[in-house]
Motif scaffolding. Sequence first.
Motif, PDB file in Angstrom:
ATOM      1  N   ARG A  91       6.747  14.373   8.524  1.00 13.19           N
ATOM      2  CA  ARG A  91       5.517  14.813   7.860  1.00 13.19           C
ATOM      3  C   ARG A  91       4.299  14.134   8.476  1.00 13.19           C
ATOM      4  NH1 ARG A  91       5.989  17.414   2.861  1.00 13.19           N
ATOM      5  NH2 ARG A  91       8.103  17.486   1.999  1.00 13.19           N
ATOM      6  N   ALA A  92       4.416  12.831   8.731  1.00 13.30           N
ATOM      7  CA  ALA A  92       3.292  12.097   9.323  1.00 13.30           C
ATOM      8  C   ALA A  92       2.976  12.627  10.720  1.00 13.30           C
ATOM      9  CB  ALA A  92       3.609  10.613   9.364  1.00 13.30           C
ATOM     10  N   ARG A  93       4.012  12.879  11.533  1.00 12.17           N
ATOM     11  CA  ARG A  93       3.778  13.394  12.885  1.00 12.17           C
ATOM     12  C   ARG A  93       3.128  14.771  12.845  1.00 12.17           C
ATOM     13  NH1 ARG A  93       9.082  11.715  13.812  1.00 12.17           N
ATOM     14  NH2 ARG A  93       9.726  13.926  13.867  1.00 12.17           N
ATOM     15  N   ASP A  94       3.594  15.638  11.945  1.00 13.82           N
ATOM     16  CA  ASP A  94       3.034  16.988  11.865  1.00 13.82           C
ATOM     17  C   ASP A  94       1.551  16.960  11.512  1.00 13.82           C
ATOM     18  OD1 ASP A  94       5.505  17.979  12.437  1.00 13.82           O
ATOM     19  OD2 ASP A  94       6.035  18.476  10.350  1.00 13.82           O
ATOM     20  N   LEU A  95       1.127  15.922  10.787  1.00 14.28           N
ATOM     21  CA  LEU A  95      -0.276  15.820  10.380  1.00 14.28           C
ATOM     22  C   LEU A  95      -1.072  14.849  11.250  1.00 14.28           C
ATOM     23  CD1 LEU A  95       0.267  15.683   6.508  1.00 14.28           C
ATOM     24  CD2 LEU A  95      -0.480  17.644   7.854  1.00 14.28           C
ATOM     25  N   CYS A  96      -0.466  14.432  12.379  1.00  6.67           N
ATOM     26  CA  CYS A  96      -1.118  13.468  13.297  1.00  6.67           C
ATOM     27  C   CYS A  96      -1.386  12.140  12.590  1.00  6.67           C
ATOM     28  CB  CYS A  96      -2.416  14.049  13.861  1.00  6.67           C
ATOM     29  SG  CYS A  96      -2.195  15.568  14.807  1.00  6.67           S
ATOM     30  N   GLY A  97      -0.454  11.730  11.744  1.00  7.25           N
ATOM     31  CA  GLY A  97      -0.612  10.480  11.019  1.00  7.25           C
ATOM     32  C   GLY A  97       0.401   9.447  11.464  1.00  7.25           C
ATOM     33  N   THR A  98       0.598   8.429  10.638  1.00  3.56           N
ATOM     34  CA  THR A  98       1.523   7.345  10.969  1.00  3.56           C
ATOM     35  C   THR A  98       2.433   7.064   9.782  1.00  3.56           C
ATOM     36  OG1 THR A  98      -0.027   5.646  10.196  1.00  3.56           O
ATOM     37  CG2 THR A  98      -0.137   6.280  12.537  1.00  3.56           C
ATOM     38  N   PHE A  99       3.600   6.473  10.113  1.00  5.62           N
ATOM     39  CA  PHE A  99       4.548   6.097   9.076  1.00  5.62           C
ATOM     40  C   PHE A  99       5.265   4.827   9.523  1.00  5.62           C
ATOM     41  CE2 PHE A  99       9.036   6.228   7.697  1.00  5.62           C
ATOM     42  CZ  PHE A  99       8.834   6.022   6.344  1.00  5.62           C
ATOM     43  N   THR A 100       5.226   3.816   8.658  1.00  6.94           N
ATOM     44  CA  THR A 100       5.933   2.565   8.957  1.00  6.94           C
ATOM     45  C   THR A 100       6.641   2.090   7.704  1.00  6.94           C
ATOM     46  OG1 THR A 100       3.980   1.226   8.376  1.00  6.94           O
ATOM     47  CG2 THR A 100       4.247   1.851  10.699  1.00  6.94           C
ATOM     48  N   ILE A 101       7.740   1.340   7.921  1.00  9.91           N
ATOM     49  CA  ILE A 101       8.472   0.741   6.809  1.00  9.91           C
ATOM     50  C   ILE A 101       9.054  -0.591   7.296  1.00  9.91           C
ATOM     51  CG2 ILE A 101      10.540   2.116   7.370  1.00  9.91           C
ATOM     52  CD1 ILE A 101      11.189   2.021   4.347  1.00  9.91           C
ATOM     53  N   HIS A 102       8.781  -1.651   6.568  1.00 10.76           N
ATOM     54  CA  HIS A 102       9.251  -2.976   6.961  1.00 10.76           C
ATOM     55  C   HIS A 102       9.252  -3.877   5.731  1.00 10.76           C
ATOM     56  CE1 HIS A 102       4.994  -3.991   6.742  1.00 10.76           C
ATOM     57  NE2 HIS A 102       4.749  -2.979   7.572  1.00 10.76           N
ATOM     58  N   PRO A 103       9.839  -5.082   5.844  1.00  8.75           N
ATOM     59  CA  PRO A 103       9.864  -5.988   4.687  1.00  8.75           C
ATOM     60  C   PRO A 103       8.465  -6.508   4.355  1.00  8.75           C
ATOM     61  CG  PRO A 103      11.575  -6.564   6.277  1.00  8.75           C
ATOM     62  CD  PRO A 103      10.677  -5.585   6.949  1.00  8.75           C
ATOM     63  N   ASN A 104       8.316  -6.969   3.109  1.00  3.23           N
ATOM     64  CA  ASN A 104       7.057  -7.578   2.699  1.00  3.23           C
ATOM     65  C   ASN A 104       6.838  -8.891   3.450  1.00  3.23           C
ATOM     66  OD1 ASN A 104       6.081  -5.742   0.703  1.00  3.23           O
ATOM     67  ND2 ASN A 104       7.756  -6.414  -0.636  1.00  3.23           N
ATOM     68  N   PRO A 105       5.584  -9.366   3.501  1.00  3.32           N
ATOM     69  CA  PRO A 105       5.314 -10.621   4.244  1.00  3.32           C
ATOM     70  C   PRO A 105       6.146 -11.806   3.765  1.00  3.32           C
ATOM     71  CG  PRO A 105       3.273  -9.473   3.760  1.00  3.32           C
ATOM     72  CD  PRO A 105       4.350  -8.728   3.052  1.00  3.32           C
ATOM     73  N   ASP A 106       6.556 -11.831   2.500  1.00  2.00           N
ATOM     74  CA  ASP A 106       7.354 -12.953   1.994  1.00  2.00           C
ATOM     75  C   ASP A 106       8.848 -12.679   2.111  1.00  2.00           C
ATOM     76  OD1 ASP A 106       7.567 -10.957   0.173  1.00  2.00           O
ATOM     77  OD2 ASP A 106       6.908 -12.119  -1.579  1.00  2.00           O
ATOM     78  N   ASP A 107       9.195 -11.642   2.900  1.00  3.77           N
ATOM     79  CA  ASP A 107      10.596 -11.277   3.152  1.00  3.77           C
ATOM     80  C   ASP A 107      11.359 -10.848   1.904  1.00  3.77           C
ATOM     81  OD1 ASP A 107      10.397 -11.747   5.878  1.00  3.77           O
ATOM     82  OD2 ASP A 107      10.877 -13.877   5.661  1.00  3.77           O
ATOM     83  N   THR A 108      10.652 -10.409   0.870  1.00  2.82           N
ATOM     84  CA  THR A 108      11.312  -9.866  -0.317  1.00  2.82           C
ATOM     85  C   THR A 108      10.877  -8.415  -0.476  1.00  2.82           C
ATOM     86  OG1 THR A 108       9.512 -10.549  -1.777  1.00  2.82           O
ATOM     87  CG2 THR A 108      11.347 -12.099  -1.464  1.00  2.82           C
ATOM     88  N   GLY A 109      11.853  -7.551  -0.681  1.00  4.08           N
ATOM     89  CA  GLY A 109      11.511  -6.166  -0.909  1.00  4.08           C
ATOM     90  C   GLY A 109      11.078  -5.434   0.340  1.00  4.08           C
TER      91      GLY A 109
END
Length: 571
Positions: free
Chosen positions: A543-561
């Motif tokens: 969906r992000a690519r089709d709309l020329c957008g971005t998508f990221t997923i990674h852990p929170n800065p405190d490594d929880t969640g």
Amino acid sequence: MTAPSGDSYSVRSTLSQLRLRELLTEVKDRVDQIIDARDRMDGLVEAMLSVTAGLDLDQTLRTIVRTANSLVEARYGALGVRGADGYLTQFVHEGIDAATAASIGDLPAGHGVLGLLFHQPETIRLDNLASHAASVGFPVNHPPMHTFLGVPVRIRDEIFGNLYLTEKRNGLPFTEDDEVIVQALAAAAGIAIDNARLYESARTRQAWIEATRDTATAFLAGTAADAVLAHVVEHARTLTQAERAFLAIDDDPGISAANRRELRIARWSGPGAGPSSPVARVSGTAIGQVLTEGTPLSFDDAADIDLGKPIDRPGPTLILPLHAQGSTFGVLVIVRPISASPFSIEILELAAAFTEQAALAIQLSEAQQRVRELDVLTDRDRIARDLHDHVIQRLFAAGLSLQGTIARTRTPEVRQRLTDVVNDLQDVVQEIRTSIFDLHGSNAQSPGLRQRLEQVIAQHTADIDLRTSLRASGPLSVVTPILADHAEAVVREAVSNAVRHANARTLSVSVDVADDLTITVCDDGTGIPDNITPSGLSNLSRRARDLCGTFTIHPNPDDTGTRLRWSAPLH
């Protein structure tokens, strides 16, 4: 001179007595004829009173036939109603039982001597029906008929039908007196039929007026449009004595009728489960012609007519436009059984007036709805203005006052708490600004983006112990409907993953509108398991690519969640 003898006197006396007896017999016969004529006149008067007493048309026709049989002692009688084509459209008969009538088959159409009265509306009296030049014989199983008396029934200058009488009892022919009596009865019958037709017409018009009133009242009272349209179709089907009816609506009036390919069938009334297809074709069909020209069409037999919708064995059919204020936005199709009589001109006019009033009520209801929406939007503008001019300014003043207090505070704990309160006030101001944008730009009918996202979060977390929050900043109202659909899908997938896989206790969703629409979903769970199928996350990335957008997923800065971020440009 010779004196008369006694025998001469005896002869003269006898002759005088015989002559007197003849005179007395003749007087008696004359008296009997007068009494019989009086009785027949009394019977005729009673018959006229009986015929003119009723107001139900069908019952009046049967009373006329039954009374005529009684007056002239006929075994069989019938009244044939003339149609617009000069043939019989109704045949009310007496003297033939139901079993015999069923064995005979179809009722007469008006050929032979029966139809001759339509072309030559004069009384016909025959001693032998079969000997007439126009006779065409009888069908199989028809009882024999010899003597015949036919009298036209007139309503003012119109030939309504004919009264047919056959088989005078005792095998006698119909007399001139019988002819006069039946002619008198036919004159009274014409008046009675006219009264019954006028009464029936008045009742019919009253029923149409009540249906129009109910429809307009329901629309203007704000009743759901689907429910009112169902009543419109049902009223039209019932009042026209039809078997089936459906309403086809143009959902996009902006397209001209010439370019319209199909209409949506909004409502159906009649036996069965309704149409198999929810649309009706427009191009080259009778429906398309009515939609384009805005005038009703009536067909006595629609078997060979393309109605735009397959209908099994259609009979007389009426197609009416929903036309108001110069535009046609739908059609009402009414279909009678194949054996039914055609729609009369009166029914066509009443049904057309009903649909016009229904169309006008629909447009007035839509205008009324727009006025209500305008009132809501006006009220929202007032609320937004008050929020901006009063609430936000007071919060700013409170924040500035606290910031001034922070500089004079020596205790670190107090300073930190005041700083947190100032930050909270800034967040509140941002939330209020977002609400102001929503109030200015949201549609009164459809929920805004914030409401849609709140519904998504509530649907997935209603039955679990998970604390959720939704923060929105920026003018959500500028988000296009297509992008809003993408945003809803992104939040739905992210929240669903957190609920099913993360074992989180808190979940926060942030929606920011600037040059891009940015959605951030954070949870304090265990992260993304290694054994899940990433199809949902792949869909978000696509969906992000089709709309020329971005998508990221990674852990929170405190490594929880997990922290999911999805963005797409507004335009």
